[in-house]
Design a protein around this motif. Sequence first.
Motif, PDB file in Angstrom:
ATOM      1  N   LEU A 114      28.730  41.830  33.203  1.00 43.20           N
ATOM      2  CA  LEU A 114      27.712  42.891  33.212  1.00 43.20           C
ATOM      3  C   LEU A 114      26.465  42.505  32.427  1.00 43.20           C
ATOM      4  CD1 LEU A 114      29.333  46.434  32.835  1.00 43.20           C
ATOM      5  CD2 LEU A 114      28.069  45.489  34.763  1.00 43.20           C
TER       6      LEU A 114
ATOM      7  N   TRP B  90      25.479  43.257  39.919  1.00 39.45           N
ATOM      8  CA  TRP B  90      25.536  44.077  38.708  1.00 39.45           C
ATOM      9  C   TRP B  90      25.881  45.518  39.047  1.00 39.45           C
ATOM     10  CZ3 TRP B  90      22.892  48.476  37.356  1.00 39.45           C
ATOM     11  CH2 TRP B  90      23.118  48.931  36.055  1.00 39.45           C
TER      12      TRP B  90
ATOM     13  N   ARG C 289      29.119  47.465  37.756  1.00 40.90           N
ATOM     14  CA  ARG C 289      28.910  48.656  36.927  1.00 40.90           C
ATOM     15  C   ARG C 289      29.766  49.810  37.447  1.00 40.90           C
ATOM     16  NH1 ARG C 289      25.032  51.573  33.659  1.00 40.90           N
ATOM     17  NH2 ARG C 289      25.985  53.610  33.463  1.00 40.90           N
TER      18      ARG C 289
ATOM     19  N   GLU D 143      34.014  39.342  32.874  1.00 45.36           N
ATOM     20  CA  GLU D 143      33.864  40.620  32.172  1.00 45.36           C
ATOM     21  C   GLU D 143      34.646  40.617  30.859  1.00 45.36           C
ATOM     22  OE1 GLU D 143      31.646  42.443  32.986  1.00 45.36           O
ATOM     23  OE2 GLU D 143      31.329  42.250  35.143  1.00 45.36           O
TER      24      GLU D 143
END
Length: 495
Positions: A157, A165, A169, A343
């Motif tokens: 992110l 992105w 998200r 992540e």
Amino acid sequence: MARPWEMRGRWAMVFWAMMALWAMMMMGRWAMMMMGPPGAVAAVTLLLALLLRWLWDTLRNVTHRRNTLRRFPRPPWRNWVLGHSGMAKSTEEGLRQVDALVAQFRRGCLWWAAPWLPVLRLFHPDTLRPILLASAFIAPKDQLFYGFLKPWLGDGLLLSRGHKWARHRRLLTPAFHGDVIKSYIGIFNQSTHVMHAKWRAAARTAGGLVGLEVLEHLSLLTLDTLQKCIFSHESHCQEKPSEYIKTILELSTLVVRRHQHLLHHLPWLYRLSADGRRFAQGCATVHSFTANVVQRRRRALDRLGHQAWLESHQGRRMDFIDLLLLAKDEDGNTLSDEDIAAEADTFMFEGHDTTASGLAWLLYNLASHPHYQERCRQEVQELLKGREVEEIKWEDLSHLPFTTMCIKESLRLHPPVTAVSRRCTEDIATRDGRVIPKGIICLMSIYGTHHNPDLWPEPQVYNPLRFSPENSQGRSPLAFIPFSAGPRGLCCCLR
């Protein structure tokens, strides 16, 4: 008289025009040899038309940028050749420099980070708002300032852009639901008990008072906590050395050091340096650890099936990897192992350093103001009165108003992340009628905004009562942005 940035723009145009003319002559000679006079004339005519179009577009862009940047004030620089290059420092002296800039330029100023690189440094909600609240497509994170993290963190992110992105998200949002965070309270208490036991043992050994480098202890606390929350891994790093934790700390140091060495900004040169080799080795160590965890969980999920895997987790807390393995988008597609690893690595980096820094400054500010410290202690002791086990519960957090004000004031005075950057993909208008031109880097100074006298009277004074309900009325929400704001606010720092 031409301004320095106009002269730079004109000399750059002259240089590239000369290079283009030289290339055109070479192409003309090649065309004469290969196609004869008629073909050569056609080729040269086409090249000339393309050159003229390029020169026209470049002139128009330079003129537009020159006219728009002229409306932003510029602090004194070294000279018109070097601009402000080398003047900004990632030290306490650099923060004092920001204080001086904010005192003179309350909303923002133009800063030439290099002779060819204009940066707008913004210090006020009126100038921050159009950038922070713009979509991630209009004001994406600038790769110049964040690119050094790419080999380590991949497309998490923090560093991803555009549709990738936006998709990540959406998929990660459930992992930050209140019920999920609530389930981690036990881990927070457990890791804190380990740190307190170390401190008590050190005090007993010293026979009383003992001096400690608290940032080191708090970094291990946050890394211990994150490993449990992200991987369900008991590293015991607060009690014994951990190669993985050592590598995380080293990589963080190397990234900061690379920013301070201009020659190391060149990827090929950095790879040849000692720091570059250590960075590559550290990335390999971290990636190996994360990939092993993700692949092991993926095999278990595939072997058991979705429903049986969920049933095997009943009564157990799900960690970050579990939640990402189960995440699906609107088309039923899941995250790849590489995406999950990116992540996880991102939140290990982003979570440990900022949290440890924030906690260290909080302890410093309370120690510097014993009357506030005592008031916080009394508030906590009153809350825990009569309990068999002195542990904070999720429901307790809303019953610590003064402690919360102390935390916020510490984050205002010493924000763990001092600035975030964006590069505009289109012209953006500000409230005062100025325009931030397309392609410009905007360095949104969290530290500068938190120290802006227009927003915070006596900004250097630690005063938790600034955040009392009555004193907070009418204050812009963008006056206090310790974790940034806007569409990218989920990955709190990163910023």
